[in-house]
Motif scaffolding. Structure first.
Motif, PDB file in Angstrom:
ATOM      1  N   SER A 182      -3.677   4.577  -0.927  1.00 50.05           N
ATOM      2  CA  SER A 182      -3.741   3.245  -0.320  1.00 50.05           C
ATOM      3  C   SER A 182      -2.823   3.114   0.894  1.00 50.05           C
ATOM      4  N   VAL A 183      -1.868   4.027   1.035  1.00 50.80           N
ATOM      5  CA  VAL A 183      -0.897   3.898   2.122  1.00 50.80           C
ATOM      6  C   VAL A 183      -1.528   4.032   3.508  1.00 50.80           C
ATOM      7  N   PRO A 184      -2.417   5.003   3.770  1.00 47.14           N
ATOM      8  CA  PRO A 184      -3.039   5.067   5.095  1.00 47.14           C
ATOM      9  C   PRO A 184      -3.854   3.825   5.441  1.00 47.14           C
ATOM     10  N   ASP A 185      -4.263   3.061   4.406  1.00 52.29           N
ATOM     11  CA  ASP A 185      -5.075   1.854   4.626  1.00 52.29           C
ATOM     12  C   ASP A 185      -4.225   0.615   4.854  1.00 52.29           C
ATOM     13  N   LEU A 186      -2.910   0.769   4.948  1.00 45.03           N
ATOM     14  CA  LEU A 186      -2.007  -0.377   4.953  1.00 45.03           C
ATOM     15  C   LEU A 186      -2.402  -1.424   5.987  1.00 45.03           C
ATOM     16  N   ARG A 187      -2.536  -1.031   7.232  1.00 46.52           N
ATOM     17  CA  ARG A 187      -2.808  -2.010   8.287  1.00 46.52           C
ATOM     18  C   ARG A 187      -4.189  -2.643   8.133  1.00 46.52           C
ATOM     19  N   ALA A 188      -5.184  -1.837   7.760  1.00 42.93           N
ATOM     20  CA  ALA A 188      -6.534  -2.373   7.573  1.00 42.93           C
ATOM     21  C   ALA A 188      -6.578  -3.336   6.389  1.00 42.93           C
ATOM     22  N   ASP A 189      -5.903  -2.981   5.290  1.00 41.00           N
ATOM     23  CA  ASP A 189      -5.866  -3.880   4.126  1.00 41.00           C
ATOM     24  C   ASP A 189      -5.161  -5.183   4.470  1.00 41.00           C
ATOM     25  N   LEU A 197       0.109  -2.570  -3.129  1.00 40.86           N
ATOM     26  CA  LEU A 197       1.561  -2.392  -3.155  1.00 40.86           C
ATOM     27  C   LEU A 197       2.119  -2.009  -1.784  1.00 40.86           C
ATOM     28  N   ALA A 198       1.399  -1.190  -1.032  1.00 39.01           N
ATOM     29  CA  ALA A 198       1.891  -0.767   0.283  1.00 39.01           C
ATOM     30  C   ALA A 198       2.023  -1.944   1.242  1.00 39.01           C
ATOM     31  N   VAL A 199       1.116  -2.907   1.156  1.00 35.97           N
ATOM     32  CA  VAL A 199       1.184  -4.097   2.006  1.00 35.97           C
ATOM     33  C   VAL A 199       2.312  -5.002   1.539  1.00 35.97           C
ATOM     34  N   ARG A 200       2.472  -5.158   0.252  1.00 36.63           N
ATOM     35  CA  ARG A 200       3.478  -6.070  -0.303  1.00 36.63           C
ATOM     36  C   ARG A 200       4.907  -5.571  -0.077  1.00 36.63           C
ATOM     37  N   HIS A 201       5.128  -4.261  -0.252  1.00 36.25           N
ATOM     38  CA  HIS A 201       6.496  -3.752  -0.249  1.00 36.25           C
ATOM     39  C   HIS A 201       6.761  -2.660   0.774  1.00 36.25           C
ATOM     40  N   GLY A 202       5.756  -2.286   1.553  1.00 38.76           N
ATOM     41  CA  GLY A 202       5.959  -1.285   2.590  1.00 38.76           C
ATOM     42  C   GLY A 202       5.513   0.096   2.164  1.00 38.76           C
ATOM     43  N   GLY A 254       8.776  11.482   7.540  1.00 42.21           N
ATOM     44  CA  GLY A 254       8.416  10.768   8.763  1.00 42.21           C
ATOM     45  C   GLY A 254       7.616   9.507   8.524  1.00 42.21           C
ATOM     46  N   LEU A 255       7.609   9.036   7.293  1.00 42.29           N
ATOM     47  CA  LEU A 255       6.749   7.910   6.933  1.00 42.29           C
ATOM     48  C   LEU A 255       7.410   6.562   7.212  1.00 42.29           C
ATOM     49  N   SER A 256       6.645   5.633   7.778  1.00 39.39           N
ATOM     50  CA  SER A 256       7.090   4.257   7.954  1.00 39.39           C
ATOM     51  C   SER A 256       5.857   3.375   8.069  1.00 39.39           C
ATOM     52  N   ASP A 257       6.046   2.062   8.106  1.00 39.13           N
ATOM     53  CA  ASP A 257       4.913   1.149   8.219  1.00 39.13           C
ATOM     54  C   ASP A 257       4.193   1.296   9.551  1.00 39.13           C
ATOM     55  N   THR A 258       4.865   1.851  10.546  1.00 34.33           N
ATOM     56  CA  THR A 258       4.245   2.052  11.860  1.00 34.33           C
ATOM     57  C   THR A 258       3.828   3.506  12.087  1.00 34.33           C
ATOM     58  N   ARG A 259       4.149   4.367  11.141  1.00 35.65           N
ATOM     59  CA  ARG A 259       3.782   5.773  11.237  1.00 35.65           C
ATOM     60  C   ARG A 259       3.205   6.212   9.898  1.00 35.65           C
TER      61      ARG A 259
END
Length: 289
Positions: A182-189, A197-202, A254-259
């Motif tokens: 679900s993490v790669p889908d963060l921005r689309a979700d 969870l990735a949208v709620r808490h990063g 290298g993971l972040s909400d923008t990467r």
């Protein structure tokens, strides 16, 4: 045909991975490899396999907008629109009906497992429940659908003394994978209003949570295999299944909400480790005896 392959998510390495999910239960239930070609086993495996693939049709038809915004998933949205969303949804329901019909030929446990899987698919994708946007419930129910239920459904075709510790460990692995995926889908979700969870808490929190769940799953699988087949098999299989976790820890740096990790990278690299682990879990009880 290419569009149907895409919407079913039958590109590498998914076909083999889906088959492993349906075979785990039967493999652990088999006393000899010949048990896997018994008619009731084959029917149970097919019945439990179909919903795993049908889920992709329903999800793709209802998430066209989100998939079109997710790097690596645009092809799914395009294929769905080429075929027509109504046709894709109709085929999804037809496949679910076939799975239920086949499962009814095996036994009540197998039918119940498949029926619960279908219900989870509907609850995951459809309003008013739509588990996809309900935080931690998203990976939990998706993980159960792709692991525990098919394990029980195909195991029940041969036996009813379920290896709960091993199946519990496999379920934890699949919950973690659902969370990672679900993490790669963060921005689309987020744009679509879904709240996994990735949208709620990063992204990093979701990723670390998945790592912790995976570690717990590996410990459970190792413990179950130790009791069933001895320490050598337990240690060896656990190490093989740990390669995916090591890969996720590498990505974490290298993971972040923008990467965010790209879907294609996860599929071609990370899921190659998953493929090795899943095949190992199918073969281990057949070889270890």
């Amino acid at each position: 045909m290419r569009d149907w392959v895409r919407v079913h998510r039958l590109e590498y390495p998914f076909p083999v991975i889906y088959l492993c999910h349906a075979l785990w239960g039967a493999s652990f239930a088999a006393t000899t490899p010949a048990d896997l070609i018994k008619i009731q086993t084959i029917i149970a495996v097919v019945a439990n396999l179909i919903p795993l693939v049908a889920q992709n049709l329903l999800n793709g038809a209802l998430d066209v907008e989100a998939d079109s915004r997710t790097p690596g998933k645009g092809g799914i949205a395009t294929a769905t629109l080429n075929l027509g969303r109504t046709k894709v949804i109709t085929v999804a329901f037809a496949e679910m009906a076939v799975a239920l019909g086949l499962a009814s030929l095996v036994n009540v446990v197998c039918f119940t497992a498949v029926a619960l899987g279908v219900l989870i698919e509907l609850a995951y994708n459809l309003e008013p429940v739509r588990l996809k946007r309900r935080g931690v419930l998203n990976p939990i129910f998706l993980g159960i659908h792709f692991s525990l239920l098919p394990c029980i459904g195909t195991y029940a075709a041969l036996r009813n003394d379920f290896p709960i510790v091993i199946f519990g460990g496999i379920t934890l692995l699949l919950i973690a994978r659902a969370l990672w995926w679900s993490v790669p889908d963060l921005r689309a979700d987020e744009a679509s209003g879904d709240r996994p969870l990735a949208v709620r808490h990063g992204a990093r929190t979701a990723w670390l949570t998945a790592c912790a769940i995976t570690a717990a799953g590996l410990l459970a699988i190792g413990a179950g295999l130790w009791w069933r087949h001895g320490p050598a098999w337990a240690i060896g299989v656990t190490l093989v299944c740990s390669m995916f976790l090591v890969d996720k820890l590498v990505v974490l740096r290298g993971l972040s909400d923008t990467r965010l990790p790209h879907e294609k990278r996860l599929r071609r690299v990370s899921l190659s480790f998953v493929l090795v682990a899943d095949v190992t879990l199918v073969l281990t009880p057949l070889i270890a005896g």
